[in-house]
Structure formats: C-alpha cells, structure tokens
Design an enzyme around this catalytic site. Sequence first.
Site, PDB file in Angstrom:
ATOM      1  N   LYS A  97      16.545  11.447   9.742  1.00 37.15           N
ATOM      2  CA  LYS A  97      16.562  10.188  10.501  1.00 37.15           C
ATOM      3  C   LYS A  97      17.936   9.509  10.547  1.00 37.15           C
ATOM      4  CE  LYS A  97      11.705   8.938   9.900  1.00 37.15           C
ATOM      5  NZ  LYS A  97      10.757   7.839   9.722  1.00 37.15           N
TER       6      LYS A  97
ATOM      7  N   THR B  52      12.008  13.195  11.961  1.00 31.76           N
ATOM      8  CA  THR B  52      11.440  12.767  10.686  1.00 31.76           C
ATOM      9  C   THR B  52      12.318  13.239   9.535  1.00 31.76           C
ATOM     10  OG1 THR B  52       9.418  12.604   9.396  1.00 31.76           O
ATOM     11  CG2 THR B  52       9.784  14.703  10.511  1.00 31.76           C
TER      12      THR B  52
ATOM     13  N   ALA C 283      11.652   3.785   4.486  1.00 32.09           N
ATOM     14  CA  ALA C 283      10.571   2.962   5.032  1.00 32.09           C
ATOM     15  C   ALA C 283      10.790   1.495   4.678  1.00 32.09           C
ATOM     16  CB  ALA C 283       9.227   3.446   4.494  1.00 32.09           C
TER      17      ALA C 283
ATOM     18  N   ASP D 227       9.796   2.892  14.091  1.00 33.56           N
ATOM     19  CA  ASP D 227       9.134   2.605  12.804  1.00 33.56           C
ATOM     20  C   ASP D 227       9.064   1.098  12.563  1.00 33.56           C
ATOM     21  OD1 ASP D 227       8.692   5.255  12.030  1.00 33.56           O
ATOM     22  OD2 ASP D 227      10.682   5.427  11.139  1.00 33.56           O
TER      23      ASP D 227
ATOM     24  N   TYR E 203      -0.693   7.128   3.822  1.00 35.50           N
ATOM     25  CA  TYR E 203      -1.951   7.349   4.558  1.00 35.50           C
ATOM     26  C   TYR E 203      -2.718   8.576   4.087  1.00 35.50           C
ATOM     27  CZ  TYR E 203       0.443  10.449   8.002  1.00 35.50           C
ATOM     28  OH  TYR E 203       1.145  11.447   8.635  1.00 35.50           O
TER      29      TYR E 203
ATOM     30  N   GLY F 255      -1.933   2.873   6.131  1.00 35.16           N
ATOM     31  CA  GLY F 255      -0.747   3.579   6.602  1.00 35.16           C
ATOM     32  C   GLY F 255      -0.932   4.241   7.953  1.00 35.16           C
TER      33      GLY F 255
HETATM   34  P1  ATR Z   1      11.307   6.908   1.885  1.00 34.36           P
HETATM   35  O1  ATR Z   1      12.654   7.121   2.514  1.00 34.36           O
HETATM   36  O2  ATR Z   1      10.219   7.740   2.499  1.00 34.36           O
HETATM   37  O3  ATR Z   1      10.919   5.479   1.801  1.00 34.36           O
HETATM   38  P2  ATR Z   1      12.424   7.424  -0.771  1.00 34.36           P
HETATM   39  O4  ATR Z   1      13.820   7.175  -0.312  1.00 34.36           O
HETATM   40  O5  ATR Z   1      12.189   8.620  -1.605  1.00 34.36           O
HETATM   41  O6  ATR Z   1      11.382   7.543   0.423  1.00 34.36           O
HETATM   42  O7  ATR Z   1      11.922   6.110  -1.528  1.00 34.36           O
HETATM   43  C1  ATR Z   1      10.762   6.090  -2.228  1.00 34.36           C
HETATM   44  C2  ATR Z   1      10.592   4.738  -2.936  1.00 34.36           C
HETATM   45  O8  ATR Z   1       9.470   4.866  -3.786  1.00 34.36           O
HETATM   46  C3  ATR Z   1      11.753   4.339  -3.789  1.00 34.36           C
HETATM   47  O9  ATR Z   1      11.938   2.950  -3.715  1.00 34.36           O
HETATM   48  C4  ATR Z   1      11.302   4.747  -5.192  1.00 34.36           C
HETATM   49  O10 ATR Z   1      11.852   3.987  -6.247  1.00 34.36           O
HETATM   50  P3  ATR Z   1      13.316   4.342  -6.871  1.00 34.36           P
HETATM   51  O11 ATR Z   1      14.330   3.758  -5.939  1.00 34.36           O
HETATM   52  O12 ATR Z   1      13.281   3.689  -8.198  1.00 34.36           O
HETATM   53  O13 ATR Z   1      13.367   5.837  -6.958  1.00 34.36           O
HETATM   54  C5  ATR Z   1       9.838   4.478  -5.110  1.00 34.36           C
HETATM   55  N1  ATR Z   1       9.052   5.272  -6.077  1.00 34.36           N
HETATM   56  C6  ATR Z   1       8.752   6.575  -6.010  1.00 34.36           C
HETATM   57  N2  ATR Z   1       8.011   6.972  -7.081  1.00 34.36           N
HETATM   58  C7  ATR Z   1       7.867   5.855  -7.852  1.00 34.36           C
HETATM   59  C8  ATR Z   1       7.213   5.578  -9.110  1.00 34.36           C
HETATM   60  N3  ATR Z   1       6.563   6.547  -9.786  1.00 34.36           N
HETATM   61  N4  ATR Z   1       7.265   4.319  -9.572  1.00 34.36           N
HETATM   62  C9  ATR Z   1       7.906   3.327  -8.907  1.00 34.36           C
HETATM   63  N5  ATR Z   1       8.557   3.533  -7.728  1.00 34.36           N
HETATM   64  C10 ATR Z   1       8.526   4.760  -7.203  1.00 34.36           C
END
Ligand code: ATR
Length: 276
Positions: A66, A62, A129, A102, A212, A233
């Site tokens: 990954k 995780t 994701a 996933d 989730y 989720g």
């Molecule tokens: P993961 O790998 O678990 O998917 P991540 O790489 O941190 O996590 O990605 C989180 C996603 O949530 C990103 O697309 C992020 O948008 P940005 O690319 O603009 O950072 C989005 N995200 C997180 N907080 C957000 C918020 N407050 N408003 C809009 N998008 C958000």
Amino acid sequence: MVENRLYGVIGQPVAHSLSPLMHNTAFAVTGFEAHFSAFAVTDLEAAVAGIRALGIAGVSVTLPHKTAVIKHLDWIDDEALAIGAVNTIVNRCGRLCGYNTDVSGAINALQSKIELSGRKVLILGAGGAARALVYGALKAGSSVAIGNRTADRGQALAEEFGACFLSRSEWDGFAPEILVNTTSLGMSPEVDKMPLPETFLTPEMVVMDIVYNPLRTRLLKAAKECGAQTIDGLTMFVGQGALQFELWTGKKAPFEVMRQTVLAELQRGERSSVGD
Ligand code: ATR
C-alpha cells in the site's frame, strides 16, 4: 467490440482474498461487463508495468504494497498522500491514479452509528489501519487518542497527525465515546484475546473492530453484552470495496449484496487474511 475490462487485487498473500468474490458479484448484479482476479505479487515494479502494458482498468492494492506502490503511480489523491497509503488504482487512459478508500470506508461505517464531530475516540494500534482511522477521525472533527503496545510507535503516529498518545493507565481517564480496535488481537486462531478488559466498556460506547475473522470478536461480543453499539470488520471491508467499485465504474455500489455475499462466504469457511 466489447471492451475487455480487467480488474484485480495485488498483494502477498492474496490466495484467501475476498475481493474477487465481492467485486465479481457487484459487477454481475449491476450488469457491468468486467472480471476481477487475484494476483500474488512480490515484484511490485514489474506488476505496475504489467498493469500499464495490459491495460488493466483498476486495481485493489493490499498488504504489503500500500505504501510502496505510491512512487510507481502517475497521480495520487490528496487523502492517500496524507496517509501515505494507496489501496485503489484507477487506470485513466493509461495514467495510473492512486486513491485510499480505507479511510472513508471506516469513517462511513462509524458515521452510520454516531456523529464523529466533537467525540472522544480511542484508537488501539499504530499500524496501517490505525493511520487511516486516526486521519479520518481527526478530519471528521473528533478528539483522537491512540493506545499502542509499543509506545514509541504510538507516539510517532500521534505526533505525525496531531493526535495524542495515551499509555494504558491513561485510557480510563480519557473515557472515550468511541473505541476502535485496529490491532490483530482477537483474530483467528487467537479468538480468546481482546485488547482491553471488559470492565472498560460502557453501554454508551460505539465499539468498532477491524478484525473480521471471526466476525464477532471477543471484543464485539463483550461490547454487545454490555449494551454498547458495535460495528464489525466486515462493514469496513465492504465499505472500502464499495467505494472502489464506484471509482472504477461510476455506478452506485450494491452495498447490501456485496455484504451478504462476503458474509455468506465467511460463514461457510475459515479465512486467514484480513484487510484486503
Ligand atoms: P496493520 O498495518 O494491518 O495495521 P501492523 O502494522 O502489523 O498491521 O500493526 C498491527 C498493530 O497491532 C500494531 O499496533 C501492534 O502493536 P505494536 O506496534 O506494539 O507491534 C498491534 N498488535 C499486534 N499484536 C498485538 C498484541 N499481541 N498485543 C498488543 N498489540 C498488538
């Protein structure tokens, strides 16, 4: 002699991971003699050497490992390679093989509600994701659009996989039949947030949220209220876990028992991690 079959999740943090509970329950109900532990790992290279040295039979990978884990393994499944992320290691006679469950976990969850081929899917977010969802939905024959706060990141993901990126003003015109939130918006403690306004939702939509915690996010509540079908989720989390179980044991996963076990635990107390 009884074989000592040890499994585990590696990540950081993993203290609140639901994987040990889910997998130990699945082992117990299917009569598979094995144990599953959580290992907090910062030194990934040393951890993989440890998996080899100790003969650990299978590992769930995780955040944040990954992608980085790929270069330490002996063989990678095509789908995991295409996404650039491994969430499952199978130790086959000392050869460490990497998979990504996933993608199928998420796509199976969607396909339990709707046929994906030819559907318009809007995926919100551009993180790990989102990569799995974009790849899986395209492979299933959907027309995929990506929406993301940071346009550069969303555009890069769209280009890499051959999807299209839409700015916020273009989402309505796209009129998706399926909406998937892969952002952390709505996750505890910011449970009042949702990634788009309620007016965007229609009764014909299938709406899936990978968050989730809480199980019923504000987005899913609003979707249900307007008459849309919803997927939480937990369904995706248990889906990827069930496929891990099948890779490790060769047995059919007890999906409903796994889901009920994790659900009961989520309802019992607040959890602070998602995605493992
Ligand atoms: P993961 O790998 O678990 O998917 P991540 O790489 O941190 O996590 O990605 C989180 C996603 O949530 C990103 O697309 C992020 O948008 P940005 O690319 O603009 O950072 C989005 N995200 C997180 N907080 C957000 C918020 N407050 N408003 C809009 N998008 C958000």
